[in-house]
Design an enzyme around this catalytic site. Structure first.
Site: not given
Ligand code: SAH
Ligand code: SF4
Length: 342
Positions: A92, A119, A191, A332
Site C-alpha cells: 500500500e 501497528c 522513519s 499511519c
Molecule cells: N517502521 C517505520 C516506518 C513506518 S512509519 C517506523 O515505525 O518508523 C509508521 C508510523 O505509524 C510509525 O511512526 C508508527 O509509530 C505509526 N503508527 C503505527 N501504528 C499506528 C496507529 N495505529 N495509529 C497512529 N500511528 C501509528
Molecule cells: Fe513498528 Fe513501524 Fe513496523 Fe509498524 S511499520 S510494526 S510501527 S516498525
C-alpha cells in the site's frame, strides 16, 4: 529478486550498459526515459536503437507493480493505492494532501518484522523486503495515476526501512537524483522504529535525507512493551544515536509519538519526554492513535489537549498531527493487507 534494470541506480545503469557492450551514455538515456519521462515500454524510447531495445527487453520487465485498487478519501482528499507485486504480494502507498503539497508515503517491505503492538502492519509479520525498483515504482505510478506533483516522500508506509537499508537508500537516491525523479533530498524522510547502527550510518550519508524516529515512549520499559525492538536497542542507546545524527548532520531529528489513551498520555509520560528530549535538537510529532483492532484506544480531544498542555514551553517544537486517510484505512498504522498470492 525479480530481474529488472529498474533495480539499478544511475551509476549501475551505466555499468550495465558497458556490460552489454554498449556505451555508458546509453545507460544514462535509459535511466532518463524511465524516471524523467516515466516511460516503461522500450518501444517508446525513441532515441534508443532497436538492438538496444531488444537487449533491454531480455533484461526482464520494466513494470514491477500493477495497480489493484485506488481509493480516494472523501474527508481529506488523500488517496490509497494498492499495488500488486509480480509474485502476488500486495503493498500500500498513500498520497497525502497538505496545503499546496502532496506527500507520498511509500512502503519499504511487505509486512514488518518489528511487531510493534499498536501497528497493524506489525501483525502481518515480514513477508519479504521490497527491491529499490519496487519502492521507486510506487512514486512513478502514484504520480501517473493521480496526476499530482509529488513534492515530499516519507518512508512511513509498510515496513521498517532500516531493516532493508541498502535498497531503501538506493531508492531514495533514485528519487532524489536530478536525472531520476528529482525530488530534493530535504523533502525525503526516512522513519525508523530505532535500528541504532543504521541511524549512525545514515548520519554519514553524503545526502541531506531527513530522519524520523518513532519514539512512542520516553520510558525504557514502557517502550519495550510497545516496541519489541527496544529490547535490542534500548532507549538510551537510541537517543544517543539520535543525538549523534543531529551533531553529524547539523539537522533536527523528528520524533513520532503515537498517543495511546491511558498508556503513554499521562503527565508523567510528558515529563519523561521533556527530560529525555530537551538535550536533543528535535521536533516532536504527536499523532493520536488510529484505532485498528481494539487493543488500544484513541485519546479524547480533552486528553490530547491535556497531554499537549504538559509540553508547553519545552525546548523542542511540538506538533499535533492527524494522519490523513482514516476513512479509507490509509492512515499511519492501518496499512495491512492479507497476502495475495495469485
Ligand atoms: N517502521 C517505520 C516506518 C513506518 S512509519 C517506523 O515505525 O518508523 C509508521 C508510523 O505509524 C510509525 O511512526 C508508527 O509509530 C505509526 N503508527 C503505527 N501504528 C499506528 C496507529 N495505529 N495509529 C497512529 N500511528 C501509528
Ligand atoms: Fe513498528 Fe513501524 Fe513496523 Fe509498524 S511499520 S510494526 S510501527 S516498525
Amino acid at each position: 529478486m525479480i530481474k529488472s534494470v529498474k533495480n539499478l541506480d544511475y551509476e549501475e545503469m551505466q555499468e550495465w550498459a558497458v556490460s552489454k557492450g554498449l556505451k555508458p551514455f546509453v545507460g544514462r538515456q535509459i535511466f532518463e526515459w524511465i524516471y524523467q519521462k516515466g516511460i516503461h515500454s522500450t518501444n517508446d524510447m525513441h532515441n534508443i536503437s532497436k538492438n538496444v531495445q531488444d537487449i533491454l527487453d531480455e533484461e526482464g520487465s520494466l513494470v514491477l507493480l500493477d495497480l489493484e485498487t485506488q481509493e480516494i478519501s472523501n474527508d481529506d482528499d488523500s488517496e490509497k493505492f494498492l499495488f500488486k507485486c509480480k509474485d502476488g504480494y500486495a503493498i500500500e502507498t498513500v498520497l497525502l494532501h497538505s496545503g499546496h503539497h502532496y506527500t507520498l508515503c511509500v512502503s519499504s517491505e511487505i509486512g514488518c518484522a518489528m511487531g510493534c503492538t499498536f501497528c497493524k502492519t506489525g501483525d502481518m509479520g515480514l513477508k519479504r523486503k521490497l527491491t529499490s525498483g519496487e519502492i521507486v515504482e510506487q512514486v512513478i505510478l502514484a504520480k501517473r495515476i493521480s496526476d499530482k506533483t509529488i513534492s515530499n516522500i516519507v518512508f512511513m508506509g509498510m515496513g521498517e526501512p532500516f531493516n532493508n537499508y541498502a535498497e531503501v537508500i538506493k531508492a531514495a537516491r533514485i528519487i532524489n537524483h536530478e536525472k531520476g525523479l528529482n525530488i530534493g533530498a530535504r523533502h525525503i524522510t526516512v522513519s525508523t522504529s530505532g535500528i541504532v547502527p543504521y541511524i549512525r550510518e545514515f548520519a554519514h550519508l553524503p545526502f541531506q535525507f531527513k530522519l524520523a524516529i518513532s519514539l512512542n515512549s520516553a520510558n525504557n520499559s514502557k517502550r519495550s512493551e510497545l516496541m519489541p525492538i527496544n529490547r535490542r536497542y534500548p532507549l538510551d542507546d537510541l537517543l544517543s544515536a539520535a543525538k549523534y545524527y543531529t551533531i553529524v548532520t547539523n539537522k533536527l531529528v523528528t520524533f513520532g509519538y503515537v498517543l495511546l489513551k491511558g498508556v503513554n498520555d499521562t503527565a508523567k509520560d510528558a515529563h519523561e519526554l521533556i527530560e529525555k528530549l530537551s538535550s536533543i535538537p528535535s521536533k516532536l510529532n504527536v499523532i493520536p492513535y488510529n484505532e485498528t483492532d481494539g487493543r488500544f484506544e484513541r485519546p479524547s480531544e480533552k486528553d490530547i489537549h491535556r497531554f499537549l498542555t504538559n509540553l508547553e514551553n519545552v525546548p523542542f517544537a511540538v506538533t499535533l498531527r492527524f494522519s490523513g486517510g482514516r476513512g479509507i484505512k490509509a492512515a499511519c498504522g492501518q496499512l495491512y493487507h492479507e497476502v495475495m498470492n495469485s
